[in-house]
Scaffold this motif. Structure first.
Motif, PDB file in Angstrom:
ATOM      1  N   THR A  27       0.992  -1.490   0.211  1.00  0.00           N
ATOM      2  CA  THR A  27      -0.016  -0.116   0.000  1.00  0.00           C
ATOM      3  C   THR A  27       0.945   1.102  -0.083  1.00  0.00           C
ATOM      4  O   THR A  27       0.509   2.320  -0.562  1.00  0.00           O
ATOM      5  CB  THR A  27      -0.935   0.013   1.245  1.00  0.00           C
ATOM      6  OG1 THR A  27      -1.799  -1.077   1.102  1.00  0.00           O
ATOM      7  CG2 THR A  27      -1.763   1.454   1.264  1.00  0.00           C
ATOM      8  N   LEU A  28       1.904   1.407   0.873  1.00  0.00           N
ATOM      9  CA  LEU A  28       2.677   2.358   0.872  1.00  0.00           C
ATOM     10  C   LEU A  28       3.660   2.642  -0.249  1.00  0.00           C
ATOM     11  O   LEU A  28       3.857   3.854  -0.701  1.00  0.00           O
ATOM     12  CB  LEU A  28       3.850   2.184   2.158  1.00  0.00           C
ATOM     13  CG  LEU A  28       3.316   2.083   3.505  1.00  0.00           C
ATOM     14  CD1 LEU A  28       4.389   1.767   4.461  1.00  0.00           C
ATOM     15  CD2 LEU A  28       2.937   3.724   4.046  1.00  0.00           C
ATOM     16  N   ASP A  32      -1.726   3.792  -7.240  1.00  0.00           N
ATOM     17  CA  ASP A  32      -3.161   3.955  -6.892  1.00  0.00           C
ATOM     18  C   ASP A  32      -3.511   3.492  -5.651  1.00  0.00           C
ATOM     19  O   ASP A  32      -3.711   2.221  -5.331  1.00  0.00           O
ATOM     20  CB  ASP A  32      -3.791   3.094  -8.150  1.00  0.00           C
ATOM     21  CG  ASP A  32      -3.447   3.498  -9.535  1.00  0.00           C
ATOM     22  OD1 ASP A  32      -3.057   4.949  -9.579  1.00  0.00           O
ATOM     23  OD2 ASP A  32      -3.115   2.822 -10.302  1.00  0.00           O
ATOM     24  N   VAL A  33      -4.349   4.223  -4.878  1.00  0.00           N
ATOM     25  CA  VAL A  33      -4.978   3.796  -3.633  1.00  0.00           C
ATOM     26  C   VAL A  33      -6.314   4.247  -3.427  1.00  0.00           C
ATOM     27  O   VAL A  33      -6.727   5.292  -3.990  1.00  0.00           O
ATOM     28  CB  VAL A  33      -4.009   4.378  -2.410  1.00  0.00           C
ATOM     29  CG1 VAL A  33      -2.434   3.855  -2.261  1.00  0.00           C
ATOM     30  CG2 VAL A  33      -3.915   5.828  -2.245  1.00  0.00           C
ATOM     31  N   SER A 147      -4.366  -0.416  -0.891  1.00  0.00           N
ATOM     32  CA  SER A 147      -3.923  -0.424  -2.260  1.00  0.00           C
ATOM     33  C   SER A 147      -5.327  -0.953  -2.969  1.00  0.00           C
ATOM     34  O   SER A 147      -6.055  -1.660  -2.463  1.00  0.00           O
ATOM     35  CB  SER A 147      -2.820  -1.435  -2.504  1.00  0.00           C
ATOM     36  OG  SER A 147      -2.543  -1.943  -3.760  1.00  0.00           O
ATOM     37  N   ARG A 148      -5.288  -0.319  -4.269  1.00  0.00           N
ATOM     38  CA  ARG A 148      -6.899  -0.722  -4.911  1.00  0.00           C
ATOM     39  C   ARG A 148      -6.710  -2.338  -5.330  1.00  0.00           C
ATOM     40  O   ARG A 148      -7.824  -2.931  -5.662  1.00  0.00           O
ATOM     41  CB  ARG A 148      -6.590  -0.041  -6.417  1.00  0.00           C
ATOM     42  CG  ARG A 148      -7.022   1.434  -5.945  1.00  0.00           C
ATOM     43  CD  ARG A 148      -7.414   2.274  -7.148  1.00  0.00           C
ATOM     44  NE  ARG A 148      -7.260   3.720  -7.049  1.00  0.00           N
ATOM     45  CZ  ARG A 148      -7.393   4.741  -7.863  1.00  0.00           C
ATOM     46  NH1 ARG A 148      -7.654   4.128  -9.082  1.00  0.00           N
ATOM     47  NH2 ARG A 148      -7.257   5.832  -7.685  1.00  0.00           N
ATOM     48  N   SER A 149      -5.508  -2.925  -5.260  1.00  0.00           N
ATOM     49  CA  SER A 149      -5.399  -4.421  -5.746  1.00  0.00           C
ATOM     50  C   SER A 149      -6.120  -5.241  -4.221  1.00  0.00           C
ATOM     51  O   SER A 149      -6.285  -6.438  -4.726  1.00  0.00           O
ATOM     52  CB  SER A 149      -3.997  -4.697  -5.689  1.00  0.00           C
ATOM     53  OG  SER A 149      -3.235  -4.511  -4.572  1.00  0.00           O
ATOM     54  N   ASN A 150      -6.173  -4.691  -3.199  1.00  0.00           N
ATOM     55  CA  ASN A 150      -6.872  -5.227  -2.222  1.00  0.00           C
ATOM     56  C   ASN A 150      -8.316  -5.282  -2.307  1.00  0.00           C
ATOM     57  O   ASN A 150      -9.038  -4.417  -2.985  1.00  0.00           O
ATOM     58  CB  ASN A 150      -6.327  -4.547  -0.736  1.00  0.00           C
ATOM     59  CG  ASN A 150      -5.162  -4.819  -0.383  1.00  0.00           C
ATOM     60  OD1 ASN A 150      -4.281  -5.541  -1.263  1.00  0.00           O
ATOM     61  ND2 ASN A 150      -4.609  -4.375   0.805  1.00  0.00           N
ATOM     62  N   ASP A 151      -9.082  -6.140  -1.602  1.00  0.00           N
ATOM     63  CA  ASP A 151     -10.501  -6.127  -1.506  1.00  0.00           C
ATOM     64  C   ASP A 151     -10.899  -4.950  -0.390  1.00  0.00           C
ATOM     65  O   ASP A 151     -10.946  -5.226   0.806  1.00  0.00           O
ATOM     66  CB  ASP A 151     -11.126  -7.476  -0.934  1.00  0.00           C
ATOM     67  CG  ASP A 151     -12.675  -7.412  -1.039  1.00  0.00           C
ATOM     68  OD1 ASP A 151     -13.239  -6.559  -1.109  1.00  0.00           O
ATOM     69  OD2 ASP A 151     -13.091  -8.487  -1.197  1.00  0.00           O
ATOM     70  N   ARG A 172     -12.277   7.602  -1.152  1.00  0.00           N
ATOM     71  CA  ARG A 172     -11.754   8.154  -2.360  1.00  0.00           C
ATOM     72  C   ARG A 172     -10.906   7.316  -3.113  1.00  0.00           C
ATOM     73  O   ARG A 172      -9.988   6.929  -2.576  1.00  0.00           O
ATOM     74  CB  ARG A 172     -11.205   9.747  -1.929  1.00  0.00           C
ATOM     75  CG  ARG A 172     -12.205  10.317  -1.075  1.00  0.00           C
ATOM     76  CD  ARG A 172     -11.420  11.865  -0.612  1.00  0.00           C
ATOM     77  NE  ARG A 172     -12.187  12.588   0.506  1.00  0.00           N
ATOM     78  CZ  ARG A 172     -11.555  12.312   1.624  1.00  0.00           C
ATOM     79  NH1 ARG A 172     -11.060  11.399   2.279  1.00  0.00           N
ATOM     80  NH2 ARG A 172     -12.658  13.016   2.725  1.00  0.00           N
ATOM     81  N   GLU A 173     -10.937   7.285  -4.395  1.00  0.00           N
ATOM     82  CA  GLU A 173      -9.820   6.678  -5.348  1.00  0.00           C
ATOM     83  C   GLU A 173      -8.931   8.057  -5.668  1.00  0.00           C
ATOM     84  O   GLU A 173      -9.325   8.959  -6.016  1.00  0.00           O
ATOM     85  CB  GLU A 173     -10.535   6.221  -6.554  1.00  0.00           C
ATOM     86  CG  GLU A 173     -11.631   5.179  -6.136  1.00  0.00           C
ATOM     87  CD  GLU A 173     -11.173   4.026  -5.534  1.00  0.00           C
ATOM     88  OE1 GLU A 173     -10.120   3.556  -5.739  1.00  0.00           O
ATOM     89  OE2 GLU A 173     -12.026   3.588  -4.524  1.00  0.00           O
TER      90      GLU A 173
END
Length: 260
Positions: A27-28, A32-33, A147-151, A172-173
């Motif tokens: 995430t860090l 894209d978060v 991280s956007r890759s997470n659920d 927010r994206e």
């Protein structure tokens, strides 16, 4: 059989912690978060309770090193006397110690040892990275990046399962302004030991790098309950790795391993 079950359970927790730590690092370093903002309104949390009881403002500076049960947290507290803060911490089961690193007017930079019941430490267990916490008189906001890759839904539900009183008020994206800072921090922190990172953080927030120094090396070592020579060794190693990362690494490519 019982000993075997305990061993398997402990192994499961260790693997789970490692996976969550890796998710937090991802995430860090992610460009894209999803930014999650939670409202804290007199929730059952140590920092919220501290703010409400002492009628002060608590702002998160940094979440530091952690072990199996406790985590080092650096906060700025405004509107409360250091003696009252220390007394509150001594009587609280959620905190094990509080050290005043330095003070500027009515603002005090505090190093705390907090247990894993805090909203500051919980999100990291589920792959989120807390970026800010600000609480005044028991009310405030907590912001964490995922991280956007997470659920995202699973992360929110997991955090709220531990703290059901948390109210998600915004999602927010966003893209990070620059990936260099995230890559640099991730690369640097990955090569530090927990004690090296703790030494650097404590020294920084205690004003060790100011001129003249707000706190001596001996005083910082005392805060960490280590000898001054050990503190110096940890700090020098952290400084060397910082400059090695800064001057030798090309963060746009795969970094080569740093020396330990």
């Amino acid at each position: 059989a019982e000993a075997y079950r305990e061993l398997v359970a402990e192994l499961g927790l260790t693997v789970g912690d490692a996976i969550n730590a890796a998710e937090s690092r991802r995430t860090l370093a992610s460009d894209d978060v999803t930014q999650l903002e939670f409202r804290l309104d007199r929730t059952a949390d140590p920092f919220v309770a501290l703010s409400e009881t002492l009628g002060c403002t608590v702002e998160l500076d940094r979440v530091g090193s952690s072990d199996s049960s406790d985590c080092t947290v650096y906060v700025s507290i405004t509107g409360a006397d250091p003696a009252d803060i220390s007394e509150y911490v001594e009587e609280s089961s959620a905190f094990s110690e509080a050290q005043v690193l330095c003070s500027h007017d009515d603002c005090h930079h505090i190093r705390l040892r907090a247990d894993d019941s805090s909203v500051v430490t919980t999100p990291a267990k589920y792959g989120a990275a807390v970026t800010s916490l600000a609480v005044t008189d028991g009310r405030g906001r907590l912001v964490a990046d995922v991280s956007r890759s997470n659920d995202i839904r699973s992360v929110v539900e997991a955090v709220q399962s531990v703290h059901p009183e948390l109210d998600l008020v915004a999602q927010r994206e966003r893209e990070r302004d620059s990936d260099f800072e995230a890559r640099f921090r991730s690369t640097f922190e990955d090569v530090l030991t927990d004690r090296q990172l703790e030494a650097a953080q404590t020294a920084y927030f205690a004003g060790f790098f100011e001129w003249p120094r707000d706190t001596s090396g001996e005083e910082v070592a005392s805060m960490m309950d280590i000898t001054q020579s050990t503190f110096t060794q940890h700090l020098r190693s952290a400084e060397r790795k910082l400059f090695q990362t800064l001057f030798e690494e090309r963060l746009t490519t795969a970094p080569r391993p740093l020396s330990t």
